[in-house]
Scaffold this motif. Structure first.
Motif: not given
Length: 319
Positions: A140-155, A171-177, A186-191
């Motif tokens: 959920q945190v990854l979704a909040q940071q890196y998907t297009v609907e985000s309006t705030h930064n939880k972390l 950084r982005t925030t969907p309502t649910s994972v 909004l990222i191409d690669v996760l390491i």
């Protein structure tokens, strides 16, 4: 002729290092990618991923590299100190405040912040040798940071400056994972770490499972828009062979590489030059000062992860 015997060891090591530096150029590379390095604690980026970060922030590759650290490492009450240390370490490793990583460090940069580094401060992710973090919370945190609907930064927890939040346009925030609507990443690669976590740390291992959960929420499979790479855990012996392990890693990966399709590229290998190796050491000794105990001095001197990284593409089935 005894001097020849004394010289044979250093010469062999130098030859091994030069060989691996040359051969690594034949391995596939990431170019023009938006990359998130997901770590558990400040200093993970230097102790384990420095060769990868130093390579991927090379300006010629035009990658945008960010660090997402889920814990401030506050087990000993040093969370705020370690947060600032991570900002400094990221700059030493080439992650500065611009959109494109790499380049020299500007000593006049504000070391209290770094718009390409986010450090967590929530109770969901305690710095603990006995606690496994919930994979769905990580996803959920990854979704909040890196998907297009985000309006705030939880972390951010209010500690990051407003200017930072504006600059963090990825950084982005969907309502649910688990939302039925697949959010655009909004990222191409996760390491991140592999399922063994290099050191067996439960927080490291949790990142692996949380990352897989995040990728599956995006659809998974070969057409998933985010590629997940993990850092390979080696045996205890190889872990402490420093540059001597690089030749073995090269030969092993060349065999695998010759039998793989490289879309996305896999495996990837990064070997640091002597200069880059020294830079990785400085990220520990000059940035993570609060963590420099005797065993970490030993680590930066003999650990293969300070010199060589090999990353594998994770195969995650379609959801």
């Amino acid at each position: 002729m005894q001097w020849l015997t004394y010289l044979s060891g250093p010469v062999a090591i130098a030859a091994c290092w030069l060989y691996t530096l040359i051969v690594q150029e034949s391995f596939p590379k990431l170019r023009d990618k938006r990359i998130c390095l997901l770590i558990a604690h400040p200093d993970d980026e230097a102790m384990f991923f420095a060769p990868s970060v130093l390579a991927l922030t090379n300006p010629s590759l035009r990658n945008h590299v960010q660090i997402l650290c889920l814990s401030s490492g506050d087990a000993e009450g040093l969370g705020e100190i370690r947060r600032r240390e991570l900002f400094r370490s990221a700059r030493i490793l080439g992650i500065a405040g611009g959109d494109i990583g790499g380049g020299d460090i500007d000593d006049e940069d504000d070391e209290e912040t770094n718009p390409n580094v986010v450090v967590g401060d929530t109770e969901e992710f305690p710095d603990s040798m006995t606690t496994h973090w919930d994979p769905r919370s990580i996803a959920q945190v990854l979704a909040q940071q890196y998907t297009v609907e985000s309006t705030h930064n939880k972390l951010g927890g209010g500690r990051q400056k407003k200017k930072q939040q504006q600059q963090q346009h990825r950084r982005t925030t969907p309502t649910s994972v688990s939302s039925s609507t697949k959010a655009a990443p909004l990222i191409d690669v996760l390491i991140t770490f592999d399922r063994q976590g290099i050191s067996g740390h439960p927080n490291h291992i949790s990142l692996y499972h949380g990352s897989r959960t995040f990728i599956q929420s995006l659809g998974g499979g070969l057409k998933c828009p985010v590629a997940m790479y993990t850092l390979t855990t080696t045996s205890l012996l190889r872990k402490y062979l420093s540059i001597l392990d690089a030749a073995f890693t090269v030969l092993r990966l060349l065999f695998v590489w010759g039998k793989r399709v490289h879309h996305p590229p896999t495996p990837m290998m990064f070997v640091s030059s002597p200069r880059a190796y020294r830079r990785a050491q400085r990220a520990m000794t000059q940035a993570h000062v609060s963590q420099m105990r005797w065993f970490r001095w030993a680590w930066i001197g003999v650990s293969r992860y300070m010199v060589v990284n090999d990353l594998r593409l994770e195969k995650i089935p379609a959801s």
